[in-house]
Design a protein around this motif. Structure first.
Motif, mmCIF file in Angstrom:
data_model
loop_
_atom_site.group_PDB
_atom_site.id
_atom_site.type_symbol
_atom_site.label_atom_id
_atom_site.label_comp_id
_atom_site.label_asym_id
_atom_site.label_seq_id
_atom_site.Cartn_x
_atom_site.Cartn_y
_atom_site.Cartn_z
ATOM 1 N N ASN A 1 51.431 42.714 7.423
ATOM 2 C CA ASN A 1 52.142 43.040 6.177
ATOM 3 C C ASN A 1 51.329 42.707 4.929
ATOM 4 O O ASN A 1 51.786 42.923 3.825
ATOM 5 C CB ASN A 1 53.491 42.317 6.123
ATOM 6 N N THR A 2 50.122 42.188 5.095
ATOM 7 C CA THR A 2 49.257 41.907 3.950
ATOM 8 C C THR A 2 48.773 43.227 3.363
ATOM 9 O O THR A 2 48.221 44.060 4.074
ATOM 10 C CB THR A 2 48.047 41.059 4.368
ATOM 11 N N ARG A 3 48.973 43.391 2.059
ATOM 12 C CA ARG A 3 48.583 44.644 1.398
ATOM 13 C C ARG A 3 47.226 44.463 0.741
ATOM 14 O O ARG A 3 47.079 43.693 -0.196
ATOM 15 C CB ARG A 3 49.624 45.034 0.350
ATOM 16 N N GLU B 1 45.451 46.500 -3.351
ATOM 17 C CA GLU B 1 46.504 46.575 -4.363
ATOM 18 C C GLU B 1 46.083 45.714 -5.547
ATOM 19 O O GLU B 1 45.434 44.690 -5.390
ATOM 20 C CB GLU B 1 47.838 46.032 -3.817
ATOM 21 N N GLY C 1 53.303 42.569 -1.592
ATOM 22 C CA GLY C 1 53.711 42.424 -0.214
ATOM 23 C C GLY C 1 53.930 40.984 0.202
ATOM 24 O O GLY C 1 54.627 40.711 1.154
ATOM 25 N N ALA D 1 58.722 46.193 -4.583
ATOM 26 C CA ALA D 1 58.319 47.058 -3.473
ATOM 27 C C ALA D 1 59.007 48.421 -3.550
ATOM 28 O O ALA D 1 58.562 49.380 -2.925
ATOM 29 C CB ALA D 1 58.650 46.395 -2.144
#
Length: 145
Positions: A112-114, A117, A122, A131
């Motif tokens: 789930n690490t974005r 960006e 996240g 989000a």
């Protein structure tokens, strides 16, 4: 008028780290270290980062990196945890974007690490509404247009 005794000004100092572009060996975390994503820069060589263990920490950029390695919001960094202060840490290393992708592929960073960006939406639990600011289109939706 005083005589200039040095070899140049700040523009000479700026061009020193040209050898940094070379490929370097990927550094993994050891005990007492943690991966983190920068939430925001605070100034004075400090930043606020969300560590992978779920703790938000105030991070201090070490002197070796200060004014040489530029850190921005959303960057993946390696921080050294302090034994005596759990809410503070020290920035040891900044990962380049390709190194961060490799860490995610090796399973060091959670899915789930974005990456890529500008902000770390996240990882930030308090900004849950952030989000919802973008719209995802499915392939069928694009075909109808």
């Amino acid at each position: 008028m005083p005589k200039n005794k040095g070899k140049g000004g700040k523009n000479r100092k700026r061009g020193k780290n040209e050898a940094d572009d070379e490929k370097r060996e990927l550094v993994f975390k050891e005990d007492g270290q943690e991966y983190a994503q920068v939430l925001r820069m605070l100034g004075n060589g400090r930043c606020e980062a969300m560590c992978i263990d779920g703790t938000k920490r105030l991070c201090h950029i070490r002197g070796k990196m200060h004014k040489k390695v530029w850190i921005a919001a959303g960057d993946i960094i390696l921080v050294g945890l302090r034994d005596y202060q759990d809410d503070k840490a020290d920035v040891i290393l900044k990962y380049m974007p390709d190194e961060a992708r490799l860490l995610k592929a090796y399973g060091e960073l959670p899915e789930n690490t974005r990456l890529n960006e500008g902000i770390a939406a996240g990882l930030d639990e308090e900004d849950e509404g952030a989000a919802d600011d973008y719209i995802e289109f499915e392939d069928e939706d694009i075909d109808k247009i």
